[in-house]
Design a protein around this motif. Structure first.
Motif, PDB file in Angstrom:
ATOM      1  N   VAL A  71     -16.635 -17.117  10.893  1.00  0.00           N
ATOM      2  CA  VAL A  71     -17.434 -16.743   9.732  1.00  0.00           C
ATOM      3  C   VAL A  71     -16.567 -15.884   8.817  1.00  0.00           C
ATOM      4  CG1 VAL A  71     -19.521 -15.557   8.950  1.00  0.00           C
ATOM      5  CG2 VAL A  71     -19.517 -16.760  11.153  1.00  0.00           C
ATOM      6  N   LEU A  72     -16.488 -16.290   7.549  1.00  0.00           N
ATOM      7  CA  LEU A  72     -15.650 -15.600   6.569  1.00  0.00           C
ATOM      8  C   LEU A  72     -16.499 -14.885   5.520  1.00  0.00           C
ATOM      9  CD1 LEU A  72     -13.163 -18.518   5.820  1.00  0.00           C
ATOM     10  CD2 LEU A  72     -12.844 -16.640   7.453  1.00  0.00           C
ATOM     11  N   GLN A  73     -16.092 -13.675   5.174  1.00  0.00           N
ATOM     12  CA  GLN A  73     -16.741 -12.924   4.101  1.00  0.00           C
ATOM     13  C   GLN A  73     -15.657 -12.304   3.235  1.00  0.00           C
ATOM     14  OE1 GLN A  73     -17.687  -9.010   4.786  1.00  0.00           O
ATOM     15  NE2 GLN A  73     -19.180  -8.823   3.161  1.00  0.00           N
ATOM     16  N   ASP A  74     -15.757 -12.484   1.929  1.00  0.00           N
ATOM     17  CA  ASP A  74     -14.789 -11.883   1.023  1.00  0.00           C
ATOM     18  C   ASP A  74     -15.299 -10.541   0.521  1.00  0.00           C
ATOM     19  OD1 ASP A  74     -12.402 -11.701  -0.370  1.00  0.00           O
ATOM     20  OD2 ASP A  74     -13.010 -13.023  -1.991  1.00  0.00           O
ATOM     21  N   ASN A  75     -14.395  -9.784  -0.063  1.00  0.00           N
ATOM     22  CA  ASN A  75     -14.754  -8.561  -0.768  1.00  0.00           C
ATOM     23  C   ASN A  75     -15.771  -8.920  -1.845  1.00  0.00           C
ATOM     24  OD1 ASN A  75     -14.457  -6.594  -3.040  1.00  0.00           O
ATOM     25  ND2 ASN A  75     -12.984  -5.654  -1.648  1.00  0.00           N
ATOM     26  N   SER A  76     -16.726  -8.048  -2.105  1.00  0.00           N
ATOM     27  CA  SER A  76     -17.795  -8.401  -3.045  1.00  0.00           C
ATOM     28  C   SER A  76     -17.315  -8.590  -4.475  1.00  0.00           C
ATOM     29  CB  SER A  76     -18.925  -7.374  -2.995  1.00  0.00           C
ATOM     30  OG  SER A  76     -18.453  -6.101  -3.355  1.00  0.00           O
ATOM     31  N   THR A  77     -16.110  -8.135  -4.796  1.00  0.00           N
ATOM     32  CA  THR A  77     -15.596  -8.376  -6.143  1.00  0.00           C
ATOM     33  C   THR A  77     -14.626  -9.566  -6.188  1.00  0.00           C
ATOM     34  OG1 THR A  77     -13.753  -6.828  -5.866  1.00  0.00           O
ATOM     35  CG2 THR A  77     -15.818  -5.936  -6.778  1.00  0.00           C
ATOM     36  N   GLY A  78     -14.208 -10.058  -5.029  1.00  0.00           N
ATOM     37  CA  GLY A  78     -13.204 -11.115  -4.972  1.00  0.00           C
ATOM     38  C   GLY A  78     -13.523 -12.357  -5.778  1.00  0.00           C
ATOM     39  N   PRO A  79     -14.689 -12.976  -5.550  1.00  0.00           N
ATOM     40  CA  PRO A  79     -14.993 -14.198  -6.285  1.00  0.00           C
ATOM     41  C   PRO A  79     -15.129 -13.987  -7.797  1.00  0.00           C
ATOM     42  CG  PRO A  79     -16.373 -14.007  -4.345  1.00  0.00           C
ATOM     43  CD  PRO A  79     -15.667 -12.703  -4.507  1.00  0.00           C
ATOM     44  N   ILE A  80     -15.293 -12.740  -8.214  1.00  0.00           N
ATOM     45  CA  ILE A  80     -15.479 -12.451  -9.634  1.00  0.00           C
ATOM     46  C   ILE A  80     -14.158 -12.033 -10.284  1.00  0.00           C
ATOM     47  CG2 ILE A  80     -16.653 -10.930 -11.289  1.00  0.00           C
ATOM     48  CD1 ILE A  80     -18.924 -10.771  -9.130  1.00  0.00           C
ATOM     49  N   LYS A  81     -13.464 -11.087  -9.671  1.00  0.00           N
ATOM     50  CA  LYS A  81     -12.206 -10.597 -10.239  1.00  0.00           C
ATOM     51  C   LYS A  81     -11.054 -11.572 -10.034  1.00  0.00           C
ATOM     52  CE  LYS A  81     -11.149  -6.168  -9.499  1.00  0.00           C
ATOM     53  NZ  LYS A  81     -11.049  -4.852  -8.800  1.00  0.00           N
ATOM     54  N   TYR A  82     -11.042 -12.231  -8.887  1.00  0.00           N
ATOM     55  CA  TYR A  82      -9.919 -13.093  -8.520  1.00  0.00           C
ATOM     56  C   TYR A  82     -10.426 -14.438  -7.999  1.00  0.00           C
ATOM     57  CZ  TYR A  82      -8.057  -8.347  -8.353  1.00  0.00           C
ATOM     58  OH  TYR A  82      -7.733  -7.037  -8.646  1.00  0.00           O
ATOM     59  N   PRO A  83     -11.134 -15.197  -8.825  1.00  0.00           N
ATOM     60  CA  PRO A  83     -11.728 -16.439  -8.317  1.00  0.00           C
ATOM     61  C   PRO A  83     -10.709 -17.438  -7.779  1.00  0.00           C
ATOM     62  CG  PRO A  83     -11.930 -16.303 -10.712  1.00  0.00           C
ATOM     63  CD  PRO A  83     -11.422 -14.982 -10.244  1.00  0.00           C
ATOM     64  N   ALA A  84      -9.558 -17.570  -8.421  1.00  0.00           N
ATOM     65  CA  ALA A  84      -8.559 -18.531  -7.939  1.00  0.00           C
ATOM     66  C   ALA A  84      -8.066 -18.154  -6.544  1.00  0.00           C
ATOM     67  CB  ALA A  84      -7.381 -18.620  -8.913  1.00  0.00           C
ATOM     68  N   GLN A  85      -7.816 -16.860  -6.330  1.00  0.00           N
ATOM     69  CA  GLN A  85      -7.366 -16.416  -5.005  1.00  0.00           C
ATOM     70  C   GLN A  85      -8.464 -16.613  -3.964  1.00  0.00           C
ATOM     71  OE1 GLN A  85      -6.809 -14.668  -7.859  1.00  0.00           O
ATOM     72  NE2 GLN A  85      -4.982 -13.426  -7.682  1.00  0.00           N
ATOM     73  N   PHE A  86      -9.719 -16.359  -4.355  1.00  0.00           N
ATOM     74  CA  PHE A  86     -10.852 -16.562  -3.448  1.00  0.00           C
ATOM     75  C   PHE A  86     -10.924 -18.025  -3.025  1.00  0.00           C
ATOM     76  CE2 PHE A  86     -15.464 -17.809  -3.378  1.00  0.00           C
ATOM     77  CZ  PHE A  86     -15.776 -17.268  -2.132  1.00  0.00           C
ATOM     78  N   SER A 111     -24.058  -8.075  -4.233  1.00  0.00           N
ATOM     79  CA  SER A 111     -23.664  -7.358  -5.431  1.00  0.00           C
ATOM     80  C   SER A 111     -23.665  -5.854  -5.201  1.00  0.00           C
ATOM     81  CB  SER A 111     -24.638  -7.697  -6.563  1.00  0.00           C
ATOM     82  OG  SER A 111     -24.309  -6.982  -7.722  1.00  0.00           O
ATOM     83  N   ARG A 112     -22.851  -5.177  -5.956  1.00  0.00           N
ATOM     84  CA  ARG A 112     -22.862  -3.714  -5.956  1.00  0.00           C
ATOM     85  C   ARG A 112     -24.112  -3.246  -6.690  1.00  0.00           C
ATOM     86  NH1 ARG A 112     -17.463  -1.976  -4.729  1.00  0.00           N
ATOM     87  NH2 ARG A 112     -16.723  -3.665  -3.410  1.00  0.00           N
ATOM     88  N   GLU A 113     -24.579  -2.089  -6.313  1.00  0.00           N
ATOM     89  CA  GLU A 113     -25.804  -1.562  -6.930  1.00  0.00           C
ATOM     90  C   GLU A 113     -25.530  -0.271  -7.667  1.00  0.00           C
ATOM     91  OE1 GLU A 113     -28.837  -1.161  -3.950  1.00  0.00           O
ATOM     92  OE2 GLU A 113     -29.476  -3.216  -4.270  1.00  0.00           O
TER      93      GLU A 113
END
Length: 181
Positions: A71-86, A111-113
């Motif tokens: 099971v993989l989980q990325d940093n909550s900003t990863g798909p937004i700040k670095y989508p290509a790397q994600f 998401s961050r709150e």
């Protein structure tokens, strides 16, 4: 026995997601062995790098061929700040994991709150960040044929009930519940 490896950052660690999964599985009569590799602030792209200290641990565990599920989980900003790397990290990790015979699952981070500096830096609010996370996970999930179930923020008991109904209706054998957030 089912052997499951959880790979993630501090969100996976802090909420002990692997223990939650093991407890739910045990309550349903499944015997699971869980393991985890977590590191605060990490992105999947770092975890995919065998020269990184955490990435090296993950690669070593994968080479042991002892897992049925990863099971993989990325940093909550990863798909937004670095989508290509994600996207690249998910593709690469999926390939490495499936070569060991294990199945890959992604679980969408949350998401961050509130007054999180990440929200301000990204020019987002909770809801727009949630939408971007859903879009990012859905896109890579569709590309790689990985199911992504997301309900967003709500009553955790109702979310779990809804996830179980969804899994039953779609004839899924496993349900991963991420209670973080």
């Amino acid at each position: 026995d089912l052997n499951v490896l959880f790979v993630g950052n501090s969100l996976t660690y802090y909420y002990e997601t692997w223990n939650i999964f093991a407890n739910i599985a045990a309550s349903e009569g499944y015997k699971v062995n869980v393991d985890s590799v977590t590191s605060g602030g990490y992105y999947l792209s770092q975890m995919d790098d065998p020269t990184d200290k955490v990435g090296a641990i993950i690669h070593s565990k994968l080479e042991s061929n002892q897992y049925d599920i990863v099971v993989l989980q990325d940093n909550s900003t990863g798909p937004i700040k670095y989508p290509a790397q994600f996207y690249d990290a998910v593709r690469s990790l999926k390939d490495k994991i499936e070569k060991t015979g294990a199945k890959v699952y992604l679980y969408e981070t949350f998401s961050r709150e509130g007054r999180s500096p990440d929200l301000a830096t990204l020019g987002l609010n909770y809801y727009s960040m949630t939408q971007k996370l859903v879009a990012g996970y859905d896109a890579i999930g569709k590309e790689l044929n990985i199911e992504v179930y997301s309900e967003g923020k709500g009553n955790p008991v109702e979310i779990v009930k809804n996830a179980l109904v969804y899994a039953k209706e779609n004839k899924y054998n496993y349900v991963l519940i991420d209670t973080a957030g």
